[in-house]
Structure formats: structure tokens, C-alpha cells
Scaffold this active site. Sequence first.
Site, mmCIF file in Angstrom:
data_model
loop_
_atom_site.group_PDB
_atom_site.id
_atom_site.type_symbol
_atom_site.label_atom_id
_atom_site.label_comp_id
_atom_site.label_asym_id
_atom_site.label_seq_id
_atom_site.Cartn_x
_atom_site.Cartn_y
_atom_site.Cartn_z
ATOM 1 N N ASP A 22 0.785 -1.231 0.000
ATOM 2 C CA ASP A 22 0.000 0.000 0.000
ATOM 3 C C ASP A 22 0.821 1.288 0.000
ATOM 4 O O ASP A 22 1.778 1.421 0.779
ATOM 5 C CB ASP A 22 -0.886 0.049 1.242
ATOM 6 C CG ASP A 22 -1.699 -1.212 1.440
ATOM 7 O OD1 ASP A 22 -1.681 -2.097 0.572
ATOM 8 O OD2 ASP A 22 -2.339 -1.314 2.497
ATOM 9 N N GLN B 263 4.202 0.412 2.349
ATOM 10 C CA GLN B 263 4.393 -0.841 3.064
ATOM 11 C C GLN B 263 5.542 -1.619 2.423
ATOM 12 O O GLN B 263 5.598 -1.769 1.197
ATOM 13 C CB GLN B 263 3.117 -1.667 3.015
ATOM 14 C CG GLN B 263 1.977 -1.084 3.835
ATOM 15 C CD GLN B 263 2.164 -1.324 5.319
ATOM 16 O OE1 GLN B 263 1.824 -2.376 5.831
ATOM 17 N NE2 GLN B 263 2.692 -0.334 6.023
ATOM 18 N N SER C 53 -0.631 0.079 7.417
ATOM 19 C CA SER C 53 -0.859 1.276 6.603
ATOM 20 C C SER C 53 -1.435 2.445 7.396
ATOM 21 O O SER C 53 -2.054 2.268 8.452
ATOM 22 C CB SER C 53 -1.790 0.948 5.442
ATOM 23 O OG SER C 53 -1.146 0.133 4.504
#
Length: 507
Positions: free
Chosen positions: A49, A65, A109
Amino acid sequence: MNQSVTKENADMSAQLDKAQKSIDRLFATRNDRWYPQCHIASKAGWINDPNGLTYYKGRYHAYFQLNPYGSEWGNMHWGHVSSTDLVTWRREPLAMAPTLEVEKDGVFSGSAVVGDDGRLTIYYTGHRWRNGVNDDEGNLQEQCMAVSSDGIHFEKKGVVVPCPDDKILHFRDPKVWKMGGLWYMVFGVSTPTHRGEIWMYTSNDMEHWTFDRVVYRHPDPEVFMLECPDMFPLEDKWVICYSAMGLKPHGFEARNHNNAGYVIGSWQPGGDFHQETEFHLWDDGHNFYAPQTFQAPDGRRLVFGWMSPFTEPIPMQEDGWCGQFTVPREVTLAGDHLRCLPIREFSNLDQDQKDFGHIELEVNGSQDLVDDAQTADINMEIDLNKSQAERIGLEIHRTQSGDHTLVCYDDQLGRVVLDRHCNTYGDRGYRTAPVDRSSGKLKLHIIVDRGSIEVVVNDGLEIMSSYSFPAEGPRGIRLIAESGEGKALIGSLSIAKLDTIWEQPDR
């Protein structure tokens, strides 16, 4: 900040150094056959992400990420790149590593804002397995906070929104903004009855948060989690977007493992969100997930998506890296859906443009355009009213073996098709996007990188993002027309090479 958080902050530098050394080891054997030239990716390791997209102290910051220890998902850290112009990017030191007990199985996230004190403030999800080993008994997830004075080095503050119910197994991905003197946070939740919802919290001081309401609940009881939610204004409307887990495919829609989309409606602070449109996919391709938006200093709403390799085989994992972002896109309102266009600055990467002008192809005809293209920025217009071929398009990443990915207009479907059935490597299958024929023209803007294709349809009314892993040898581009009662008419066609986005080459 308690003593435990203070101690763990002191340990983060050592953990980041260890992670960077692992990235460097993976990079030493990285295979670049599909590694992107003009898309953000980690130097090595797995990414997913987009996180913490923001503009701070004269630079755009994109965090992500990252697993620095391999090319599979796991060991979630935060990687980081930055730019002054959204075109040329600089690799920054890794931003965060798991050090606190609440995040011992990953810093998940989140988003970034410039706080009331002028510091960059990140909200993210601290993640740990309930059984300490894997997800067999679910997740224990809580919303955490970290601050930075330079966007590079972060000090963790610990949990600011604890998980309120032991039966909640998914509780993550905070997106934060300020409006009217009040701070708002939304994040995704899977309720104890396994319904996908988006919850809203509010705060006066950025640290103490209070539950406000369930701002959105997915109508389908099979959708059990709404990951990576976002909520933002466009003109006089509000958009809620999310990545739906459990959404079943229907027709051409929602064909991917998980699917990212949005609804448009109205909202006022202190009130409920009123949905006014149906759910619409952000992207019609094979590989798009977990988008995050932010507002640029000039007021534009921009979005990055993760090109998600959910379906095996995933051949780039053999190459020491896995995953990339889409190109940054500008988001505007287009009636009942969103228009997404590559940012105007992206054209600064164009080099050696070749203009092919007007082209007519006979039935089942073809024309080789480029012998070998590692990257390409293609602009093409098809005259739908005068063309009689059944399919008109481009074979991209075409090698001597016959491997290629076809991007075409299919007159029987009335849709643009991205078809990977001739690929040797990776997942195959096709995806489609609807076409409005009312103008009699079809405009395609196609961005080709070493291992991916993005197709922008009719100035961003639809867009498709898919991996395409070419076979060995030169990678050609061929124009084709298939079957039908007559010629294919191409009103205009140009192809440029794309320069690298990296400020300095990896070393």
C-alpha cells in the site's frame, strides 16, 4: 509518552539499519528484466500500500508498506521516497520498523498530515497476531501515532485509538484530515458480525480521539472488510473510497481477488454520509488496489495506487523485488464517477517522440511500430465511426516468441480490452473497460514500463492497470486490425520513450 515507548524509539535506529542492510543484499542480486523505470518501487523487497502521501517542507513524500527481508508479504516496515516535482524521485532512508509491542508483527498502513505544531504527523495501524504466530485466530490492531520534524526521522507516540472490542479482527488503515478546526479520522473495520464498515473518530488535539459514527457500511453482507478507506471532497461532493474484501465478481465487474472502488455523495461535519452513486471501480485492470489520495499545494487531488500481484504465479518475486505504484494521477469529478488522468508533469519524462500520423490498416492487417521498447508513452486516437474492423489495437511487449499483451477496442463488446492470454510469465486473463462512443472517437493513452501497462481511456473516464511480463528478447509494439467488414482508421498515433524517474541510479 511512557517509558516503554521511549525505549523502543531508541531501538528503532538499529532495526532500520538492519532492514536497510537486508534491502542492500537483495538489491545485489536484483534482476531488472521487469523492474520499473518510471514507477515507484522499492530498491528491493516486497511493497504494497501507498502510505502517508503528503507535501511537507518543499517535498512530496510517498511512504509505502515494505518487507525488507524478502519479496513476499510480511515483516511490514515503511519505505520512503520523496520528490520536489512528482516526476523525479529520491530514495530516502526507511522510515519505520516494528519496535513497539502493539506493532510487533508489523507497522501497517496509514496516512500523514502536517500537525498543528508544524510537524509531520503519521497515523498508522500497529499490528500483531492474536496467537503470536499467524492469522489463524485473527489480528489485534490499534491506531498509532508518530511525529517528525523533517519527514525522515520519526518518533513514535504509541496507541491513540485502541481496539474497542476483543471480537473485532480487522481494525486498520487510518486516514486523517482537518476541517473547521476539528480533526477527523476514518479507518476500516470488520465488525464482530463480519460486516465491512468505515468508522469515523474526531479529535481537538490530534492525540485524544472520540468515536463519532459509522460513516459507511457496505450493503453486501459478504463484504467483510473495507481496507484502506479514504474520504475527501471534490467540488461540492464527498467521495468515500475503499478496498472491498469479499466482493464477488459480476459480469465485467470486480473480477480481481479484492477490488478497490468508491461511492460519491454528500456529507457535512457532524452528520451522516448520504450515498448518491453506485460503487464504481477506481481501475478496471488486473492489478490495482489500496489507493490513497492527498491534496497537492496547488489544490489538485492526487492518487497513487498499488499494482497488486494477488494472483499467482508472481514471477517478479524470483527477481528480489515485488510490487510498484501506479503513476500519480489527478482526480476530478465527472458526473457520477471520477476522472483519473496521469499528472500533467508526467509528460516531462517523454523522450524521442515519434509521430506516426494518420494510419489506415486493411482487414487483418498489421504494422510494426517499434522494434524494442523498454518503456513507452503512447497516445492514440481511433476513428470509431469510420472503422469497420472488429478489433483495433496494439500488441505490446511483443517478443520473437509471439508473447505479447493486447490492448484493443473490441467492437462486439463495445469495450477496451487488455488481454494477457499470450503471456508466458505470470497470471493471464483479460480485463475490459466501457467506452462511450458518442463522440465517434476513442482516445487511448498507454503507459508502458518494463513489466506493466496502464491504459487511460477517453481522458481518464476509465483506466486499466495490469502487470505484463515480457518474454526474453526485444520488446516490440505492433498495430493490428482483426476481421470485420473493412479498414481500421487511426486518426493519430505517437510513441515516446520514457526517462527514468530516479534522481540517482540504484547502487
